[in-house]
Motif scaffolding. Structure first.
Motif, PDB file in Angstrom:
ATOM      1  N   ARG A 329     -68.181 -20.695 -18.197  1.00  0.00           N
ATOM      2  CA  ARG A 329     -67.032 -20.077 -18.851  1.00  0.00           C
ATOM      3  C   ARG A 329     -67.156 -20.254 -20.354  1.00  0.00           C
ATOM      4  O   ARG A 329     -67.407 -21.364 -20.837  1.00  0.00           O
ATOM      5  CB  ARG A 329     -65.759 -20.728 -18.340  1.00  0.00           C
ATOM      6  CG  ARG A 329     -64.538 -20.250 -19.107  1.00  0.00           C
ATOM      7  CD  ARG A 329     -63.272 -20.661 -18.433  1.00  0.00           C
ATOM      8  NE  ARG A 329     -62.960 -22.061 -18.661  1.00  0.00           N
ATOM      9  CZ  ARG A 329     -61.938 -22.684 -18.078  1.00  0.00           C
ATOM     10  NH1 ARG A 329     -61.192 -22.039 -17.213  1.00  0.00           N
ATOM     11  NH2 ARG A 329     -61.685 -23.937 -18.334  1.00  0.00           N
ATOM     12  N   ASP A 332     -62.719 -22.167 -23.470  1.00  0.00           N
ATOM     13  CA  ASP A 332     -61.324 -21.842 -23.155  1.00  0.00           C
ATOM     14  C   ASP A 332     -60.429 -22.778 -23.951  1.00  0.00           C
ATOM     15  O   ASP A 332     -59.930 -23.776 -23.440  1.00  0.00           O
ATOM     16  CB  ASP A 332     -61.086 -22.018 -21.648  1.00  0.00           C
ATOM     17  CG  ASP A 332     -59.681 -21.606 -21.236  1.00  0.00           C
ATOM     18  OD1 ASP A 332     -59.016 -20.913 -22.027  1.00  0.00           O
ATOM     19  OD2 ASP A 332     -59.257 -21.977 -20.132  1.00  0.00           O
ATOM     20  N   GLU A 418     -56.466 -14.771 -14.604  1.00  0.00           N
ATOM     21  CA  GLU A 418     -55.482 -15.855 -14.603  1.00  0.00           C
ATOM     22  C   GLU A 418     -54.218 -15.465 -15.362  1.00  0.00           C
ATOM     23  O   GLU A 418     -53.249 -16.202 -15.379  1.00  0.00           O
ATOM     24  CB  GLU A 418     -56.091 -17.161 -15.126  1.00  0.00           C
ATOM     25  CG  GLU A 418     -56.930 -17.022 -16.370  1.00  0.00           C
ATOM     26  CD  GLU A 418     -57.659 -18.311 -16.766  1.00  0.00           C
ATOM     27  OE1 GLU A 418     -57.438 -19.368 -16.165  1.00  0.00           O
ATOM     28  OE2 GLU A 418     -58.447 -18.231 -17.725  1.00  0.00           O
ATOM     29  N   ASP A 442     -53.783 -21.274 -13.750  1.00  0.00           N
ATOM     30  CA  ASP A 442     -53.022 -20.560 -14.774  1.00  0.00           C
ATOM     31  C   ASP A 442     -52.282 -19.363 -14.193  1.00  0.00           C
ATOM     32  O   ASP A 442     -51.166 -19.050 -14.617  1.00  0.00           O
ATOM     33  CB  ASP A 442     -53.943 -20.125 -15.924  1.00  0.00           C
ATOM     34  CG  ASP A 442     -54.155 -21.266 -16.903  1.00  0.00           C
ATOM     35  OD1 ASP A 442     -53.155 -21.917 -17.266  1.00  0.00           O
ATOM     36  OD2 ASP A 442     -55.309 -21.549 -17.262  1.00  0.00           O
ATOM     37  N   ARG A 452     -47.700 -25.692 -16.236  1.00  0.00           N
ATOM     38  CA  ARG A 452     -48.438 -26.394 -15.178  1.00  0.00           C
ATOM     39  C   ARG A 452     -48.525 -27.895 -15.422  1.00  0.00           C
ATOM     40  O   ARG A 452     -48.878 -28.642 -14.528  1.00  0.00           O
ATOM     41  CB  ARG A 452     -49.840 -25.798 -15.014  1.00  0.00           C
ATOM     42  CG  ARG A 452     -50.720 -25.979 -16.208  1.00  0.00           C
ATOM     43  CD  ARG A 452     -51.999 -25.165 -16.081  1.00  0.00           C
ATOM     44  NE  ARG A 452     -53.128 -25.947 -15.650  1.00  0.00           N
ATOM     45  CZ  ARG A 452     -54.387 -25.547 -15.718  1.00  0.00           C
ATOM     46  NH1 ARG A 452     -54.669 -24.331 -16.170  1.00  0.00           N
ATOM     47  NH2 ARG A 452     -55.361 -26.304 -15.320  1.00  0.00           N
TER      48      ARG A 452
HETATM   49 MG    MG Z   1     -57.256 -21.487 -16.666  1.00  0.00          MG
END
Ligand code: MG
Ligand code: PEP
Length: 558
Positions: A329, A332, A418, A442, A452
């Motif tokens: 990924r 993020d 997400e 998410d 969360r």
């Molecule tokens: Mg996420």
């Protein structure tokens, strides 16, 4: 709380894992209340002596616990002890007591000022700022003769009952003594839940009524059913332990690639954050990596890492998966994972801010460097490297990312689903990507508009809810129509029964904490694709998360 036929009391929460454990409760002391700013009734010398003595005792106590625990815990606790001994802090405390404050308030206020200063520096020091609260609470508890906050000390095994665990607490958990964790706050993606999953600790989180348990109570912690039973009858204990043994036997027998009962392959991949976790994932039989959280590597970095530095990190991780898929990924950054070089520190609402791909679009040079590093590491490795973008909101963003990744030499580029807009527009987003991967953590947070990380709204963070499952179904359908793979990489994939439902909704691979792979593999092997679709239909048509769980559980009773 509810009552079982036998008369014992049952507390409900969200279970992590599938195991069952019995043991005596040991409670984590309640957090110490913030002291009130009222003038001291002692003379200044006496107040200053109290403050100095409590800080010295706190430092000594932290070191003693660190030495007993050893390893990284010793380092973490030594760092906290040094905070308690900091001369600048001591001077500020003296100053405040000289102005008439109590020792309690002087320590509280001085630590608060120190914390704000560290937070303003950002980066690693900023992250450590929260530890000061921990030190302050210990010193104030000492002054007031209250039990020391943190994990209680015991020579015999116990079930730890806490509001939630702070990162500093988790460093001192002795896994030989902690039989299970029960928390009143937190949800399935809280820090405690992720730790429990990683370490394979039996846990039930978000069990609000556990606040009523007392030290010494005997409880049966059943993670599979998310229950904590007080004073269980012997036959309940026997039954639960027998089930755990059966599960362990099934788990021990299950090995090799993930498959459904009809032979339908279902690759079981790992979520990793470093080369070390890549090694552990490979050892636990992961068939590849479905989510490499690269931002974890750079949480402490003040400036963007160089291409060479990144290339080294990625190559190390890829080396554990020759010939297998590794989905990386792109950074993020934002909200719970701020990066100093990408995150705007002044957003009021960072979970809804310029995070994930939005931050990378704003700092395209950082993304270009990362993709270049990945392409170079991939070229030197036997792993089948794919790349995906986090927090994508539109088909246009998906196309932009895919084009850039292709341009920089990464031929397979997907997006994470997400953000709800992405799932709602799946028929447009899916064909704009080489694959999609659904981030249920998410997605659930945004579907329910519930942070969360916040214990007070943890009940909403439940991916069993049909509101979440219906969006996943929509993405699964779009994936099948366009022949685009649909992975799942949120914590939902680590819940064995939910994993079956996700397959029924169209998932083509599942990625999870490595410790969950054996359980998920064993569960999938018991159901055909038709079974999974039938169970998924029951879950999506239920009214609530609870009803979806029950509908699936009832359908599975032989
Ligand atoms: Mg996420
Ligand atoms: C998710 O959101 O589900 C996910 C896998 O990403 P992270 O937990 O790192 O935000």
């Amino acid at each position: 709380m509810s009552t079982l036929e036998q008369g014992s009391v049952v507390i409900r929460g969200v279970g992590i894992g599938r195991a069952t454990t019995v043991g005596p409760v040991l409670r984590m002391p309640e957090p110490v209340a913030d002291p009130v700013d009222r003038p001291s009734t002692l003379d200044v010398d006496a107040e200053q002596a109290r403050a100095a003595a409590s800080l010295a005792a706190t430092a000594a106590q932290l070191r003693e616990r660190g030495e007993a625990a050893g390893g990284t815990a010793a380092e973490v606790l030594d760092a906290l002890a040094m905070m308690a001994e900091d001369p600048a802090l001591a001077a500020d405390v003296q100053h405040r007591t000289a102005d008439g404050a109590t020792a309690e308030y002087a320590i509280f206020a001085a630590m608060g000022a120190f914390r704000e200063m560290l937070q303003s520096l950002g980066g690693y020091l900023g992250e450590r700022a929260g530890d000061l609260d921990d030190v302050a609470r210990r010193a104030i508890a000492h002054l007031q003769g209250l039990p020391t906050p943190g994990v209680p000390v015991s020579d015999t095994p116990f079930v730890l009952v806490a509001r939630d665990l702070a990162p500093a607490d988790t460093a001192t958990l002795d896994l030989d003594l902690v039989l299970a964790l029960v928390t009143t706050d937190g949800g399935p993606t809280s820090h405690t839940a992720i730790l429990a999953r990683e370490k394979g600790i039996t846990a039930v989180v978000g069990a609000a009524d556990a606040a009523r348990l007392s030290d010494g109570d005997i409880v049966l912690v059943d993670a599979e059913n998310g229950t904590v039973e007080l004073d269980p009858a012997q036959e309940r204990i026997d039954l639960a332990l027998q089930r755990t043994q059966t599960l362990e036997a099934i788990r021990a027998q299950s090995s090799g690639p993930g498959r459904l009962a009809d032979g339908h392959p279902m690759p079981l991949l790992a979520n990793i954050g470093s080369a070390d976790s890549a090694r552990e994932a490979a050892a636990r039989g992961a068939e590849g990596v479905g989510l490499f959280r690269t931002e974890v590597l750079f949480l402490a970095a003040e400036s963007a890492p160089s291409v060479e530095q990144q290339q080294r990190h990625y190559a190390e991780a890829f080396a554990h998966f020759p010939g297998q898929k590794v989905v990386v990924r792109a950074l993020d950054a934002g909200a719970d994972k701020p990066l100093a070089f990408l995150t705007d520190q002044h957003e009021e609402n960072p979970a809804l801010g310029r995070r994930g791909l939005r931050a990378l679009i704003a700092h395209e040079e950082v993304l270009r460097d990362q993709l270049t590093a990945l392409a170079r590491a991939a070229a030197d490795s036997d792993a089948e490297v794919q790349v995906m973008a986090p927090m994508v909101s539109t088909a246009e963003e998906a196309r932009w990312f895919r084009d850039l990744a292709h341009e920089l030499g990464l031929p397979v580029a997907g997006v994470m689903v997400e953000v709800p807009s992405c799932a709602i527009m799946a028929d447009h987003v899916v064909p704009a990507a080489d694959f999609v991967s659904i981030g249920t953590n998410d997605l659930t947070q945004y579907v329910f508009a519930a942070d969360r990380l916040l214990g007070t709204v943890a009940q909403f963070q439940d991916p069993w809810h049909p509101a979440v499952l219906r969006l996943i179904e929509q993405v699964g359908r779009a994936g099948a129509e366009h022949d685009v793979p649909v992975g799942i990489c949120g914590e939902a994939a680590a819940d064995p029964r939910l994993a079956v439902v996700l397959v029924g909704l169209g998932a083509t691979s599942l990625s999870m904490s490595p410790s969950a792979i054996a359980d998920v593999r064993a569960e999938l092997a018991q159901h055909s694709l038709d079974d999974a679709r039938r169970l998924a239909a029951l879950a999506v048509s239920a009214e609530s998360a609870e009803a979806a769980r029950s509908a699936v559980a009832d359908a599975l009773i032989p």
